[in-house]
Design a protein around this motif. Structure first.
Motif, short mmCIF file in Angstrom:
data_model
loop_
_atom_site.label_atom_id
_atom_site.label_comp_id
_atom_site.label_asym_id
_atom_site.label_seq_id
_atom_site.Cartn_x
_atom_site.Cartn_y
_atom_site.Cartn_z
N THR A 285 0.89 -1.05 -0.13
CA THR A 285 -0.46 -0.45 0.45
C THR A 285 1.05 1.50 -0.34
O THR A 285 2.30 1.05 0.64
CB THR A 285 -0.88 -0.53 1.23
OG1 THR A 285 -0.52 0.13 2.71
CG2 THR A 285 -1.97 -1.35 1.24
N ASP B 191 -0.77 0.46 -6.52
CA ASP B 191 -2.86 0.41 -6.79
C ASP B 191 -2.24 -1.48 -6.37
O ASP B 191 -1.40 -2.41 -6.22
CB ASP B 191 -3.04 0.61 -7.78
CG ASP B 191 -4.31 0.33 -7.24
OD1 ASP B 191 -4.71 0.44 -6.74
OD2 ASP B 191 -5.47 1.31 -8.25
N SER C 115 -0.08 -6.22 -6.17
CA SER C 115 -0.14 -5.22 -6.47
C SER C 115 0.80 -4.67 -7.29
O SER C 115 1.77 -5.37 -8.04
CB SER C 115 0.85 -4.33 -5.23
OG SER C 115 -0.16 -5.35 -4.14
#
Length: 272
Positions: free
Chosen positions: A150, A155, A257
């Motif tokens: 994060t 994203d 991610s």
């Protein structure tokens, strides 16, 4: 700063000895010493404690080690970008947790190769700390892990949710404790769920952090373990494994991610 000096520093750190590093790099020990001297002079700090017994990192050496790895990785990535195969226009660098490769990430990568023939793909194995460092430095574009990375520059999306089932090489029902049980560590969330479901005071005498290794061990030596359903489906059908009757099942989530800066080149990262 000389890249050869940084690569020499990493080699000495890895093998712990100047002579072995010289052999590995096919240079003389005096060349290794000269490169290390030049690097320490450029940085203004002593990086290694050198002696006849070997070489160990100083406090400054530990602090520089991570940056040295990033510099070497970035250079390796740049060389790969500059030497792409004919017909290939870009390189996708991907980090995958070992437990999420067999028949999961592996299938996804095969689909990418089929659908995006203009993209070369390199795959690194790593866990969250490594993946976050590589994404932050730009060495890698995306990572598949049990938990998201994060921050404002990243994203993520849920990649899959799968079932972990207890299988055994002999047909049986659930018992309080199986002496042949092998523990597979899928991370903190799994450990907490496992402890709640199986509050036995016994500890497995063998454990793995990679389910593929546990799977291979079971096939050769027997026993029981929690493995992803995708991994054991064929074994169950063939009678090599049996689902332990009455045992608790668990779920494992995987999260993809990626660097937001990579979306321009790889728009399919956000696609389900």
């Amino acid at each position: 700063m000389n890249l050869a000096a940084i690569e020499t520093f990493l080699a000495v750190t890895r093998v712990g000895n100047l002579n072995r590093a010289a052999d590995e790099m096919n240079v003389t020990q005096s060349a290794v010493t000269a490169r290390l001297d030049a690097l320490e002079q450029a940085l203004g700090a002593k990086l290694l404690n050198r002696s006849r017994k070997g070489a160990t990192l100083t406090k400054a050496g530990y602090a520089f080690l991570e940056q040295a790895e990033l510099i070497a990785s970035t250079w390796s990535n740049a060389k790969a970008q500059a030497n792409l195969p004919r017909g290939v226009t870009q390189l996708f660098s991907f980090v995958c947790a070992p437990s999420l490769w067999p028949k999961l990430s592996e299938s996804w990568i095969e689909g990418l190769r089929r659908d995006h023939p203009d993209t070369a793909i390199e795959i690194w194995t790593g866990l969250k700390d490594d993946a976050q460092r590589w994404l932050q430095s730009g060495v890698s574009d995306a990572a598949l892990l049990p938990e998201p990375i994060t921050g404002p520059d990243y994203d993520h999306r849920i990649f899959s949710t799968e079932t972990l089932i207890q299988v055994s090489t002999v047909e049986r029902e659930a018992v309080r404790w199986d002496p042949a049980y092998i523990f597979v560590d899928y991370g903190p969330a799994f450990r907490a769920q496992h402890a709640a479901a199986w509050p036995s005071g016994e500890t497995a005498s063998l454990s793995f952090s990679n389910p593929s290794w546990a799977h291979e061990y079971l096939l050769k030596h027997g026993g029981s373990a929690y493995l992803p359903e995708r991994m054991v489906r064929e074994d169950l059908a063939a009678g090599r494994f049996f689902a332990v009757k009455g045992s608790t099942t668990f779920t494992q989530r995987s999260v993809l991610s990626w660097r937001k800066a990579s979306e321009a080149a790889f728009s399919w990262l956000a696609s389900n």
